[in-house]
Design a protein around this motif. Structure first.
Motif, PDB file in Angstrom:
ATOM      1  N   VAL A 440       0.843  -1.194   0.000  1.00 25.14           N
ATOM      2  CA  VAL A 440       0.000   0.000   0.000  1.00 25.14           C
ATOM      3  C   VAL A 440       0.885   1.254   0.000  1.00 25.14           C
ATOM      4  O   VAL A 440       0.817   2.074  -0.892  1.00 25.14           O
ATOM      5  CB  VAL A 440      -1.003   0.024   1.171  1.00 25.14           C
ATOM      6  N   THR A 441       1.724   1.435   1.047  1.00 23.38           N
ATOM      7  CA  THR A 441       2.679   2.535   1.071  1.00 23.38           C
ATOM      8  C   THR A 441       4.085   1.976   1.331  1.00 23.38           C
ATOM      9  O   THR A 441       4.246   0.782   1.583  1.00 23.38           O
ATOM     10  CB  THR A 441       2.325   3.565   2.155  1.00 23.38           C
ATOM     11  N   THR A 442       5.093   2.844   1.283  1.00 22.49           N
ATOM     12  CA  THR A 442       6.481   2.419   1.495  1.00 22.49           C
ATOM     13  C   THR A 442       6.772   2.364   2.989  1.00 22.49           C
ATOM     14  O   THR A 442       7.051   3.391   3.617  1.00 22.49           O
ATOM     15  CB  THR A 442       7.459   3.378   0.791  1.00 22.49           C
ATOM     16  N   GLN A 443       6.696   1.183   3.559  1.00 23.61           N
ATOM     17  CA  GLN A 443       6.804   0.986   4.998  1.00 23.61           C
ATOM     18  C   GLN A 443       8.173   0.438   5.384  1.00 23.61           C
ATOM     19  O   GLN A 443       8.845  -0.206   4.577  1.00 23.61           O
ATOM     20  CB  GLN A 443       5.734  -0.006   5.458  1.00 23.61           C
ATOM     21  N   PRO A 444       8.606   0.642   6.633  1.00 23.95           N
ATOM     22  CA  PRO A 444       9.820  -0.025   7.121  1.00 23.95           C
ATOM     23  C   PRO A 444       9.520  -1.470   7.494  1.00 23.95           C
ATOM     24  O   PRO A 444       8.404  -1.791   7.920  1.00 23.95           O
ATOM     25  CB  PRO A 444      10.181   0.800   8.360  1.00 23.95           C
ATOM     26  N   ASP A 445      10.502  -2.351   7.353  1.00 22.76           N
ATOM     27  CA  ASP A 445      10.268  -3.758   7.681  1.00 22.76           C
ATOM     28  C   ASP A 445      10.189  -3.998   9.189  1.00 22.76           C
ATOM     29  O   ASP A 445       9.716  -5.045   9.626  1.00 22.76           O
ATOM     30  CB  ASP A 445      11.346  -4.647   7.053  1.00 22.76           C
ATOM     31  N   HIS A 446      10.655  -3.040   9.980  1.00 27.29           N
ATOM     32  CA  HIS A 446      10.481  -3.108  11.429  1.00 27.29           C
ATOM     33  C   HIS A 446      10.610  -1.692  11.983  1.00 27.29           C
ATOM     34  O   HIS A 446      11.072  -0.780  11.293  1.00 27.29           O
ATOM     35  CB  HIS A 446      11.512  -4.035  12.085  1.00 27.29           C
ATOM     36  N   SER A 447      10.179  -1.511  13.201  1.00 29.36           N
ATOM     37  CA  SER A 447      10.264  -0.198  13.841  1.00 29.36           C
ATOM     38  C   SER A 447      11.503  -0.158  14.732  1.00 29.36           C
ATOM     39  O   SER A 447      11.511  -0.761  15.812  1.00 29.36           O
ATOM     40  CB  SER A 447       9.005   0.073  14.684  1.00 29.36           C
ATOM     41  N   PRO A 448      12.550   0.520  14.312  1.00 30.89           N
ATOM     42  CA  PRO A 448      13.761   0.580  15.137  1.00 30.89           C
ATOM     43  C   PRO A 448      13.539   1.481  16.350  1.00 30.89           C
ATOM     44  O   PRO A 448      12.673   2.356  16.338  1.00 30.89           O
ATOM     45  CB  PRO A 448      14.792   1.188  14.185  1.00 30.89           C
ATOM     46  N   MET A 449      14.312   1.270  17.361  1.00 29.37           N
ATOM     47  CA  MET A 449      14.248   2.132  18.532  1.00 29.37           C
ATOM     48  C   MET A 449      15.229   3.295  18.345  1.00 29.37           C
ATOM     49  O   MET A 449      16.328   3.117  17.821  1.00 29.37           O
ATOM     50  CB  MET A 449      14.569   1.364  19.798  1.00 29.37           C
ATOM     51  N   PHE A 450      14.818   4.472  18.801  1.00 26.87           N
ATOM     52  CA  PHE A 450      15.643   5.673  18.748  1.00 26.87           C
ATOM     53  C   PHE A 450      15.967   6.128  20.175  1.00 26.87           C
ATOM     54  O   PHE A 450      15.288   5.749  21.130  1.00 26.87           O
ATOM     55  CB  PHE A 450      14.906   6.811  18.046  1.00 26.87           C
ATOM     56  N   ARG A 451      16.967   6.996  20.292  1.00 33.91           N
ATOM     57  CA  ARG A 451      17.248   7.663  21.555  1.00 33.91           C
ATOM     58  C   ARG A 451      17.271   9.155  21.282  1.00 33.91           C
ATOM     59  O   ARG A 451      17.901   9.608  20.322  1.00 33.91           O
ATOM     60  CB  ARG A 451      18.591   7.190  22.118  1.00 33.91           C
ATOM     61  N   ILE A 452      16.568   9.925  22.098  1.00 35.65           N
ATOM     62  CA  ILE A 452      16.496  11.371  21.907  1.00 35.65           C
ATOM     63  C   ILE A 452      17.080  12.082  23.117  1.00 35.65           C
ATOM     64  O   ILE A 452      16.952  11.618  24.256  1.00 35.65           O
ATOM     65  CB  ILE A 452      15.043  11.835  21.674  1.00 35.65           C
TER      66      ILE A 452
END
Length: 455
Positions: A440-452
């Protein structure tokens, strides 16, 4: 387009390219998993690739003049494919994105006043309020892993709710996200019968999609009823998109939308708006986490800016270039597929009725004859005095059917990215490469974790 750059630009990860001799059934199998992984090296080098799909010819177009012909000069000769209709109708109904002919023209004329630059400017306060709240919440989560993909989905959903209905989505957000996830994970994928049978012949998945549509339509109808119950003072100016859409009239016929039509238009604007923008913002944050120097340029541009009006947004030239480059590398709509209604000639190729025309922004935006360093993240290419050909860069489509909400989406994306990067330094807490896949749309294969961390 030549690019002079002192630093070596980053090249984000992509799925491996398919063998050019991939068999028909091999390609069908890959399509179900990741459409953008079905294309081989030829598709990134040649201007037109001709093949066959069952009884008809198929064409991949990477030539801007040929694309101009199909999407603009002779657009009425090209309709959505049966598979495309099957993928989208259960969630969008007969809304603007799927309407054809006179119905489409009526809807476009009627909706146009709701998406003028002035109307978008009036909605910016809704956006800034959501971003203020989001930044305050993120302040409590610095130096710990955060899922920015989920947060961007919440942000854009909240903006969609407030700009559409003037109320928050605290109660309804989880339900709406569940609808989106349910559809994308199973019902939004193309199966073999979806691609080969006429729309009038139901496939097994069509029955499941019909059940989904019943529940989805009831949910959107409930949202509209809740908004109407909140009322509007007689003579008061429109306060949100719903007021604008509900009061809009076709300038040629004087007709507005029926309640049934309004449900489909609201569903189209909420889904097409929040999901694609959330995905674009995720990819932008991912790229900036991979490229700290470019991230610092964005932060430097936003420093000292109030960022609470359209004039403020328009001054964020570099941030806008980052958004544009993100949508080049990760176009939300990775494929535009059309079926020919009649004979035509496209760049010397004879097209017959039923032939399939594919214009893939994923390919077009990475084509080796159209872009310098096509796989690299180089935002400043969009600040060049030589902008890309209008039909070589299609994040919102082109021609008469260009996305009506493009100015809204662009303003929201630039504002959100500027505010977030102006407030926080963003790093990846997960070293696993994120691979894009097309469903459907251009999705990531997984959701990575970020640090802010706070700036």
């Amino acid at each position: 387009m030549n690019i002079a750059s002192v630093r070596r630009p980053i090249i984000p990860p992509t799925p491996p390219r398919a063998p050019d001799n991939l068999s028909f059934f091999g390609r069908i199998a890959v399509i179900r998993q990741n459409m953008i992984a079905t294309w081989g090296q030829r598709a990134y080098e040649e201007e037109i690739i001709q093949g066959r799909f069952l009884l008809h010819k198929s064409f991949i177009l990477n030539q801007p003049d040929a694309i101009r012909h199909v999407l603009m000069s002779n657009y009425e000769n090209y309709a959505r494919t049966p598979a495309g209709i099957r993928m989208l109708r259960p969630v969008l109904g007969q809304g603007l994105l799927l309407a054809e002919g006179h119905a489409w023209a009526h809807q476009r004329r009627t909706l146009a006043p709701a998406f003028t630059p002035r109307a978008t400017a009036n909605l910016v306060p809704h956006m800034t309020a959501v971003l203020d709240e989001t930044i305050a919440k993120l302040d409590t989560r610095t130096n710990e892993p955060v899922d920015l993909r989920e947060i961007m989905q919440r942000v854009t959903l909240e903006i969609a709710g407030r700009t559409m209905f003037s109320f928050g989505m605290d109660r309804h957000g989880p339900t709406l996200r569940n609808f989106v996830m349910e559809y994308g994970e199973r019902l939004g994928r193309a199966y073999f019968l979806d691609m080969v049978l006429p729309v009038s012949w139901p496939t097994p998945m069509d029955r499941a999609r019909a059940r989904f549509r019943t529940r989805w339509t009831e949910f959107v109808t409930m949202l509209i009823a809740e908004r109407r119950a909140s009322g509007k003072k007689d003579g008061a100016p429109p306060r949100d998109l719903f007021d604008l859409m509900d009061e809009s009239r076709d300038p040629e016929t004087g007709k507005g939308f029926s309640d049934e039509q309004l449900v489909d238009e609201v569903a189209t604007m909420i889904l097409a708006g929040h999901e694609t923008t959330a995905t674009a913002l995720f990819w932008a944050l991912y790229l900036l986490a991979l490229d700290p120097d470019t991230q610092e340029e964005v932060a430097s541009e936003t420093r000292g800016e109030h960022l609470d009006s359209m004039a403020d947004i328009d001054r964020q030239k570099f941030t806008r270039a980052v958004v544009d480059e993100t949508m080049r590398l990760y176009p939300p709509a990775f494929l535009i597929a059309r079926a020919a209604r009649g004979k035509d000639n496209v760049a010397g190729a004879e097209v017959s009725k039923g032939d399939i025309i594919m214009i893939a922004p994923w390919l077009l935006h990475r084509h080796e004859k159209l872009w310098d360093q096509p796989n690299a993240f180089v935002p400043k290419r969009f600040m060049s005095k030589e902008p890309p050909d209008r039909f070589a860069y299609l994040p919102f489509g082109a021609g008469p059917r260009v996305c009506i909400g493009a100015p809204f989406a662009q303003a929201e994306s630039v504002l959100a990215l500027a505010r977030l990067i102006g407030a926080f330094r963003v790093e990846l807490a997960d070293a696993t490469p994120v691979i894009p896949y097309g469903v459907v749309t251009t999705q990531p294969d997984h959701s990575p974790m970020f640090r802010i961390t706070r700036r």
